[in-house]
Design an enzyme around this catalytic site. Structure first.
Site, PDB file in Angstrom:
ATOM      1  N   GLY A  45       0.832  -1.197   0.000  1.00 47.59           N
ATOM      2  CA  GLY A  45       0.000   0.000   0.000  1.00 47.59           C
ATOM      3  C   GLY A  45       0.867   1.247   0.000  1.00 47.59           C
ATOM      4  CD  GLN A  50       3.231   5.938   2.598  1.00 48.14           C
ATOM      5  OE1 GLN A  50       2.304   5.362   2.037  1.00 48.14           O
ATOM      6  NE2 GLN A  50       4.200   5.295   3.231  1.00 48.14           N
ATOM      7  CB  CYS A  94       4.661   2.431   7.380  1.00 50.14           C
ATOM      8  SG  CYS A  94       4.218   3.913   6.447  1.00 50.14           S
ATOM      9  CG  LEU A  95       6.320   1.081   1.450  1.00 52.88           C
ATOM     10  CD1 LEU A  95       5.806   1.331   0.033  1.00 52.88           C
ATOM     11  CD2 LEU A  95       7.436   0.030   1.441  1.00 52.88           C
ATOM     12  CG  HIS A 136      -1.192   1.442   7.094  1.00 52.55           C
ATOM     13  ND1 HIS A 136      -0.270   0.936   7.990  1.00 52.55           N
ATOM     14  CD2 HIS A 136      -0.501   2.287   6.286  1.00 52.55           C
ATOM     15  CE1 HIS A 136       0.927   1.473   7.727  1.00 52.55           C
ATOM     16  NE2 HIS A 136       0.805   2.296   6.690  1.00 52.55           N
ATOM     17  CD  GLU A 137      -1.418   2.473   2.542  1.00 50.54           C
ATOM     18  OE1 GLU A 137      -0.937   3.617   2.432  1.00 50.54           O
ATOM     19  OE2 GLU A 137      -0.740   1.495   2.937  1.00 50.54           O
ATOM     20  CG  HIS A 140      -0.195   6.972   5.196  1.00 48.79           C
ATOM     21  ND1 HIS A 140       0.935   7.461   5.801  1.00 48.79           N
ATOM     22  CD2 HIS A 140       0.047   5.643   5.025  1.00 48.79           C
ATOM     23  CE1 HIS A 140       1.817   6.476   5.993  1.00 48.79           C
ATOM     24  NE2 HIS A 140       1.293   5.353   5.532  1.00 48.79           N
TER      25      HIS A 140
HETATM   26 NI    NI Z   1       2.159   3.450   5.575  1.00 44.61          NI
END
Ligand code: NI
Length: 172
Positions: A45, A50, A94-95, A136-137, A140
């Site tokens: 995701g 991000q 998380c990236l 989660h996304e 963000h």
């Molecule tokens: Ni994330």
């Protein structure tokens, strides 16, 4: 085109993102870039903030089995319209917080409405990993990271590790 992913802490990861008015060709290109960046990372995701774009757009593909076709999904203005009382615990990462994982409790099933890349309204009920990922996304897009669900001490510990990682990367 692959974009670079912001690493926490970064003020852009704390912003509430603005809704997309309508889906333009530029936004479709952005959506493709988000998928490419996500697959390359690799991750399941990615949210627009991000990569420094403060608009309500997320990309996901939670199909992880080998030999099974993926399901690239891009959502504009995603909204959770219903959530189960039953919860699920997943070890999230998380990236923007590389190599840090922690268990987060979230509703097990969520119904989500969004606009697809053709500007069409869509809705779907997600369960399991997909449900956790979409929550989660969407977090963000509201300036919230998975570590904001953790106890302050754990959050501070991870943030300090990320500050150290960023200093090391800046030095090269
Ligand atoms: Ni994330």
């Amino acid at each position: 085109m692959k974009r670079s992913i912001l690493i926490h802490p970064d003020p852009r990861l704390k912003k509430v993102c603005v809704p997309v008015a309508d889906v333009s060709d530029d936004l479709r290109i952005l959506a493709d870039d988000m998928l490419e960046t996500m697959y390359d990372a690799p991750g399941i995701g990615l949210a627009a903030p991000q990569i420094g774009i403060l608009q309500r757009i997320i990309a996901m593909d939670c199909v992880k089995e080998d030999g099974v076709a993926g399901r690239p999904l891009v959502m504009f203005n995603p909204q959770i319209v219903a959530a189960s009382e039953e919860t699920n615990v997943y070890e999230e990462g998380c990236l923007s917080i590389p190599e840090q994982y922690a268990e987060v409790t979230r509703p097990k099933v969520v119904e989500v409405e969004w606009m697809d890349r053709d500007g069409k309204a869509q809705s779907e009920t997600f369960d399991g990993l997909w449900a956790t990922c979409v929550q989660h996304e969407i977090d963000h897009l509201n300036g919230k990271l998975f570590i904001d669900h953790l106890k302050p001490l754990k959050r501070q510990m991870i943030t300090r590790k990320m500050q150290k990682l960023k200093r090391e990367r800046a030095r090269g």
